[in-house]
Design a protein around this motif. Structure first.
Motif, PDB file in Angstrom:
ATOM      1  N   ALA A 130       0.867  -1.181   0.000  1.00 51.96           N
ATOM      2  CA  ALA A 130       0.000   0.000   0.000  1.00 51.96           C
ATOM      3  C   ALA A 130       0.903   1.230   0.000  1.00 51.96           C
ATOM      4  CB  ALA A 130      -0.911   0.014   1.218  1.00 51.96           C
ATOM      5  N   ILE A 131       0.561   2.198  -0.826  1.00 46.89           N
ATOM      6  CA  ILE A 131       1.324   3.457  -0.889  1.00 46.89           C
ATOM      7  C   ILE A 131       0.563   4.526  -0.112  1.00 46.89           C
ATOM      8  CG2 ILE A 131       2.154   5.294  -2.409  1.00 46.89           C
ATOM      9  CD1 ILE A 131       2.597   3.206  -4.553  1.00 46.89           C
ATOM     10  N   TYR A 132       1.304   5.290   0.704  1.00 50.88           N
ATOM     11  CA  TYR A 132       0.678   6.401   1.432  1.00 50.88           C
ATOM     12  C   TYR A 132       1.388   7.707   1.059  1.00 50.88           C
ATOM     13  CZ  TYR A 132      -0.950   9.569   5.019  1.00 50.88           C
ATOM     14  OH  TYR A 132      -1.489  10.651   5.661  1.00 50.88           O
ATOM     15  N   ALA A 133       0.582   8.734   0.783  1.00 48.33           N
ATOM     16  CA  ALA A 133       1.125  10.056   0.436  1.00 48.33           C
ATOM     17  C   ALA A 133       0.339  11.134   1.166  1.00 48.33           C
ATOM     18  CB  ALA A 133       1.066  10.271  -1.074  1.00 48.33           C
ATOM     19  N   ARG A 134       1.032  12.216   1.525  1.00 49.21           N
ATOM     20  CA  ARG A 134       0.376  13.324   2.242  1.00 49.21           C
ATOM     21  C   ARG A 134       1.119  14.620   1.936  1.00 49.21           C
ATOM     22  NH1 ARG A 134       1.639  16.316   6.502  1.00 49.21           N
ATOM     23  NH2 ARG A 134       3.498  15.052   6.913  1.00 49.21           N
ATOM     24  N   TYR A 135       0.371  15.727   1.922  1.00 42.07           N
ATOM     25  CA  TYR A 135       1.024  17.036   1.856  1.00 42.07           C
ATOM     26  C   TYR A 135       0.308  17.993   2.808  1.00 42.07           C
ATOM     27  CZ  TYR A 135      -2.597  19.528  -0.849  1.00 42.07           C
ATOM     28  OH  TYR A 135      -3.750  20.131  -1.255  1.00 42.07           O
ATOM     29  N   SER A 136       1.072  18.965   3.328  1.00 38.41           N
ATOM     30  CA  SER A 136       0.535  19.976   4.241  1.00 38.41           C
ATOM     31  C   SER A 136       0.247  21.238   3.448  1.00 38.41           C
ATOM     32  CB  SER A 136       1.531  20.284   5.359  1.00 38.41           C
ATOM     33  OG  SER A 136       1.836  19.102   6.089  1.00 38.41           O
ATOM     34  N   GLY A 174       6.108   4.665   1.691  1.00 37.11           N
ATOM     35  CA  GLY A 174       5.940   6.112   1.637  1.00 37.11           C
ATOM     36  C   GLY A 174       7.222   6.784   1.217  1.00 37.11           C
ATOM     37  N   GLU A 175       7.159   8.060   0.839  1.00 38.66           N
ATOM     38  CA  GLU A 175       8.365   8.771   0.410  1.00 38.66           C
ATOM     39  C   GLU A 175       9.352   8.938   1.550  1.00 38.66           C
ATOM     40  OE1 GLU A 175       9.323  12.733  -2.221  1.00 38.66           O
ATOM     41  OE2 GLU A 175       8.006  12.952  -0.489  1.00 38.66           O
ATOM     42  N   ALA A 176       8.836   9.317   2.734  1.00 40.46           N
ATOM     43  CA  ALA A 176       9.682   9.500   3.915  1.00 40.46           C
ATOM     44  C   ALA A 176       8.845   9.255   5.164  1.00 40.46           C
ATOM     45  CB  ALA A 176      10.292  10.901   3.926  1.00 40.46           C
ATOM     46  N   LEU A 177       9.528   9.036   6.270  1.00 35.44           N
ATOM     47  CA  LEU A 177       8.807   8.719   7.506  1.00 35.44           C
ATOM     48  C   LEU A 177       7.938   9.873   7.960  1.00 35.44           C
ATOM     49  CD1 LEU A 177       8.604   6.325   9.467  1.00 35.44           C
ATOM     50  CD2 LEU A 177      10.379   7.406  10.863  1.00 35.44           C
ATOM     51  N   ASP A 178       8.377  11.120   7.678  1.00 34.95           N
ATOM     52  CA  ASP A 178       7.588  12.269   8.129  1.00 34.95           C
ATOM     53  C   ASP A 178       6.283  12.418   7.356  1.00 34.95           C
ATOM     54  OD1 ASP A 178       8.400  13.234   5.687  1.00 34.95           O
ATOM     55  OD2 ASP A 178       9.682  14.830   6.497  1.00 34.95           O
ATOM     56  N   ARG A 179       6.131  11.674   6.217  1.00 35.09           N
ATOM     57  CA  ARG A 179       4.840  11.701   5.524  1.00 35.09           C
ATOM     58  C   ARG A 179       3.777  10.966   6.334  1.00 35.09           C
ATOM     59  NH1 ARG A 179       4.390  15.734   3.322  1.00 35.09           N
ATOM     60  NH2 ARG A 179       6.021  16.157   4.860  1.00 35.09           N
ATOM     61  N   PHE A 180       4.176   9.959   7.091  1.00 33.95           N
ATOM     62  CA  PHE A 180       3.217   9.215   7.917  1.00 33.95           C
ATOM     63  C   PHE A 180       2.825  10.041   9.145  1.00 33.95           C
ATOM     64  CE2 PHE A 180       5.427   5.834   5.594  1.00 33.95           C
ATOM     65  CZ  PHE A 180       4.347   5.095   5.129  1.00 33.95           C
ATOM     66  N   SER A 214      12.933   0.431  11.070  1.00 33.62           N
ATOM     67  CA  SER A 214      13.138  -0.373  12.282  1.00 33.62           C
ATOM     68  C   SER A 214      12.884   0.489  13.505  1.00 33.62           C
ATOM     69  CB  SER A 214      14.570  -0.923  12.311  1.00 33.62           C
ATOM     70  OG  SER A 214      15.494   0.159  12.433  1.00 33.62           O
ATOM     71  N   SER A 215      13.051  -0.097  14.665  1.00 36.99           N
ATOM     72  CA  SER A 215      12.844   0.652  15.917  1.00 36.99           C
ATOM     73  C   SER A 215      13.817   1.815  16.035  1.00 36.99           C
ATOM     74  CB  SER A 215      13.015  -0.280  17.120  1.00 36.99           C
ATOM     75  OG  SER A 215      12.048  -1.314  17.093  1.00 36.99           O
ATOM     76  N   ILE A 216      15.015   1.657  15.472  1.00 36.96           N
ATOM     77  CA  ILE A 216      16.005   2.737  15.533  1.00 36.96           C
ATOM     78  C   ILE A 216      15.499   3.955  14.747  1.00 36.96           C
ATOM     79  CG2 ILE A 216      18.332   3.431  14.867  1.00 36.96           C
ATOM     80  CD1 ILE A 216      19.224   0.571  15.364  1.00 36.96           C
ATOM     81  N   HIS A 217      14.947   3.701  13.571  1.00 41.91           N
ATOM     82  CA  HIS A 217      14.397   4.800  12.776  1.00 41.91           C
ATOM     83  C   HIS A 217      13.276   5.521  13.532  1.00 41.91           C
ATOM     84  CE1 HIS A 217      16.150   2.281   9.496  1.00 41.91           C
ATOM     85  NE2 HIS A 217      16.497   3.489   9.031  1.00 41.91           N
ATOM     86  N   ILE A 218      12.431   4.718  14.174  1.00 43.47           N
ATOM     87  CA  ILE A 218      11.309   5.310  14.914  1.00 43.47           C
ATOM     88  C   ILE A 218      11.812   6.245  15.998  1.00 43.47           C
ATOM     89  CG2 ILE A 218       9.336   4.830  16.415  1.00 43.47           C
ATOM     90  CD1 ILE A 218       8.890   4.163  13.467  1.00 43.47           C
ATOM     91  N   GLY A 219      12.862   5.801  16.728  1.00 40.33           N
ATOM     92  CA  GLY A 219      13.400   6.628  17.808  1.00 40.33           C
ATOM     93  C   GLY A 219      14.090   7.872  17.306  1.00 40.33           C
ATOM     94  N   LEU A 220      15.009   7.701  16.320  1.00 41.67           N
ATOM     95  CA  LEU A 220      15.805   8.825  15.849  1.00 41.67           C
ATOM     96  C   LEU A 220      14.999   9.786  14.977  1.00 41.67           C
ATOM     97  CD1 LEU A 220      19.200   7.038  15.030  1.00 41.67           C
ATOM     98  CD2 LEU A 220      18.639   8.466  17.003  1.00 41.67           C
ATOM     99  N   LYS A 221      14.367   9.231  13.929  1.00 39.16           N
ATOM    100  CA  LYS A 221      13.622  10.094  13.011  1.00 39.16           C
ATOM    101  C   LYS A 221      12.397  10.711  13.679  1.00 39.16           C
ATOM    102  CE  LYS A 221      14.132  10.651   9.148  1.00 39.16           C
ATOM    103  NZ  LYS A 221      14.816  11.692   8.362  1.00 39.16           N
ATOM    104  N   GLY A 222      11.777   9.943  14.599  1.00 39.41           N
ATOM    105  CA  GLY A 222      10.634  10.492  15.325  1.00 39.41           C
ATOM    106  C   GLY A 222      11.031  11.720  16.123  1.00 39.41           C
ATOM    107  N   THR A 223      12.221  11.625  16.777  1.00 37.10           N
ATOM    108  CA  THR A 223      12.722  12.765  17.547  1.00 37.10           C
ATOM    109  C   THR A 223      13.049  13.939  16.639  1.00 37.10           C
ATOM    110  OG1 THR A 223      13.661  11.281  19.215  1.00 37.10           O
ATOM    111  CG2 THR A 223      14.508  13.532  19.145  1.00 37.10           C
ATOM    112  N   MET A 224      13.684  13.675  15.511  1.00 37.44           N
ATOM    113  CA  MET A 224      14.056  14.739  14.573  1.00 37.44           C
ATOM    114  C   MET A 224      12.825  15.431  13.995  1.00 37.44           C
ATOM    115  SD  MET A 224      17.191  12.846  12.602  1.00 37.44           S
ATOM    116  CE  MET A 224      17.380  14.163  11.404  1.00 37.44           C
TER     117      MET A 224
END
Length: 549
Positions: free
Chosen positions: A5-11, A74-80, A110-120
């Motif tokens: 499934a592809i997910y896309a979003r824009y602000s 998705g294109e990037a984690l911040d799109r979700f 992975s969990s590492i991405h969730i922790g690091l990218k989520g914080t960023m």
């Protein structure tokens, strides 16, 4: 082939509609290169990533939970999502469903991405928020708009030398200005926000939202400064940062919170003034009067009829109200059965009789003359006592100032000693005490005009005439009610009819007769003892506060 499934979003504040198409295109290209089958595409248009309350992401989570996809792309984690809690929540749900997340920027999540990218991503939102506020505050400090526009003003479009728009300027809209002034005038004369809104809608006056006028549009929230009646920009005062908005994590909706007054940014903009101080102060005074009666619903409710809420039964002291479409009767007798007064009176007949009595019976010219002479004489005696103390303090103040000059001259001449310094300090303290006392006192003036009765009758005649004019009816009715403390209806012994006793409000009667402000008149009268007033009125054989029809 793996189903994905592809997910896309824009602000809306950062990207454009075409961003969705670009995201979907690059995700499809990657899926083809990996040999994945695109089963479904989910999108969210012009919605912030600060919350998961989005139709597209909710549909995606539901489909994933049912096992329809093995990979979400998705294109990037911040799109979700850009929120740490939300992205972690989404990752857990995907893992629980036996699926995985993949982005073109980070690869397999992975969990590492969730922790690091989520914080960023969370830090990015916080940094963006501060930058936006900094820019808005810069505009406000220059007297420009800090975001949005108020009813009554037009946005001024300007461009600098390089063609970039100059934002934040506005000018007064003359048509909307007249509506604002009308709202303030109507409110000050006694009309409710609801009735004002109904009249504006009936006349087809465009509202700020374009969806019609409502009570809250006019009344708003006083503490937050919302609503036509509370917008301080109308008196040339821009107040910014009064409230802040926080998203409710459960609903995703913005909730306003009042900031401490120390954080408010206030700028004086006299060129934007629409409402003068007298009109503004009148509206604020009426709002405060409603605050005094907070919790007393019967006082806050606007009278439906001219004499509502001041009619009393002479048998049980209960209220008189409409017991049919046309007649008034004792509420206690109808609702509780504990009063024997079952007689009724037609409302229109009573109103006409009361208005007629106010014009003829209340201020008999000869009796009024006697009352004014005796009342004025008594008040003047009391004033003489008060003003005598006032003159005595002024005399003492002059003496202190002369002694201070002598003491200062003695110091200049070289005769300073501890006793002289102590005496000067005592004089200074006494002077401060007298000045503080004099600041709250002033000589009283005579309240009554020699032709009080004539002025009263002229005022009542004008008042009755304006009752028939729709634009002044509310104000005139309020003034007329202010002349009456209560109206008592009591059965006449041996007759099947009601007698009517009108109890006038002394301050109200004198206010309309002397053309003085009622509140200032009440303050003057409050200085004198009520029992002395009552004894004097009864002593001269004239009682202006009660008469019978």
């Amino acid at each position: 082939m793996k189903k994905i499934a592809i997910y896309a979003r824009y602000s809306s504040d950062l990207q454009k509609q075409t961003s969705i198409e670009d995201q979907i295109r690059v995700c499809r290209e990657r899926a083809e290169s990996e040999g994945w089958q695109v089963a479904e595409v989910y999108c969210d248009h012009a919605i912030s990533g600060a919350s998961l309350i989005r139709p597209g992401i909710q549909a995606l989570m539901k489909a994933t939970a049912s096992g329809q996809f093995s990979i979400i792309v998705g294109e990037a984690l911040d799109r979700f999502s850009r929120d740490q809690e939300d992205i972690a929540h989404l990752f857990k749900r995907v893992e629980f469903a036996g699926a995985s997340m993949f982005t073109l920027s980070e690869g397999e999540i992975s969990s590492i991405h969730i922790g690091l990218k989520g914080t960023m991503n969370s830090l990015f939102l916080e940094d963006l928020r501060h930058k936006v506020r900094r820019g808005l505050r810069g505009r406000v400090e220059k007297g420009k708009s800090g975001g949005g526009n108020s009813y009554g003003y037009d946005v001024v479009k300007k461009y600098d030398a390089s063609g970039e728009p100059i934002r934040g300027d506005r000018k007064i809209n003359t048509q909307e200005k007249s509506v604002i002034l009308r709202i303030f005038r109507d409110y000050c004369v006694g009309k409710s926000p609801k009735s004002i809104a109904l009249e504006l809608n009936k006349e087809g006056v465009p509202s700020p939202s374009g969806k019609g006028w409502g009570q809250s549009t006019i009344n708003g929230n006083r503490r937050r400064g919302t609503g036509i009646l509370n917008n301080e920009l109308y008196i040339g005062r821009l107040v910014w940062n009064k409230v802040k908005y926080i998203k409710d994590p459960d609903t995703g909706k913005r909730v306003s919170r009042l900031n401490p007054e120390s954080e408010w940014i206030i700028k004086e903009l006299p060129e934007h003034r629409i409402v003068d101080h007298d009109l503004w102060d009148g509206a604020k005074a009426r709002q405060k009067s409603l605050d005094k009666n907070k919790g007393k619903l019967w006082k806050n409710n606007r009278p439906k009829y001219l004499l509502s809420q001041i009619l009393k039964c002479g048998c049980c002291d209960g209220g008189f109200s409409m017991v049919s479409a046309t007649h008034l009767g004792c509420s206690t007798a109808r609702n509780k059965g504990t009063c024997d007064n079952r007689l009724t009176m037609k409302r229109e007949t009573l109103e006409q009789a009361v208005i007629g009595a106010l014009q003829t019976h209340l201020m008999d010219e000869e009796l009024c003359k006697i009352f004014c002479e005796q009342y004025t004489s008594h008040l003047n005696a009391l004033r003489k006592e008060k003003n005598g103390a006032l003159h005595q303090m002024k005399k003492e103040l002059s003496k202190i100032e002369r002694e201070e000059k002598k003491g200062i001259q003695a110091i200049f001449d070289g005769f300073a000693n501890e006793a002289l310094k102590l005496h000067l300090n005592e004089l200074d303290e006494r002077k401060k005490t007298i000045l503080a006392t004099l600041d709250g006192m002033q000589e009283d003036k005579v309240i009554f005009h020699p032709s009080l009765s004539g002025r009263y009758h002229t005022a009542i005649r004008n008042l009755v005439e304006t009752l028939n004019k729709p634009q002044h009816r509310a104000e005139s009715a309020e003034t007329l009610r202010g002349l009456l403390e209560k109206i008592v209806l009591k059965p006449v012994s041996g007759e099947a009819r009601l007698s009517v006793d009108l109890h006038g409000d002394l301050a109200g009667i004198l206010s309309i007769s002397t053309q003085m402000d009622r509140s200032s008149l009440e303050r003057q009268l409050s200085w004198y003892k009520p029992q002395q007033q009552a004894a004097l009125v009864a002593g001269v054989g004239f009682e202006p506060t009660t008469f019978r029809l």
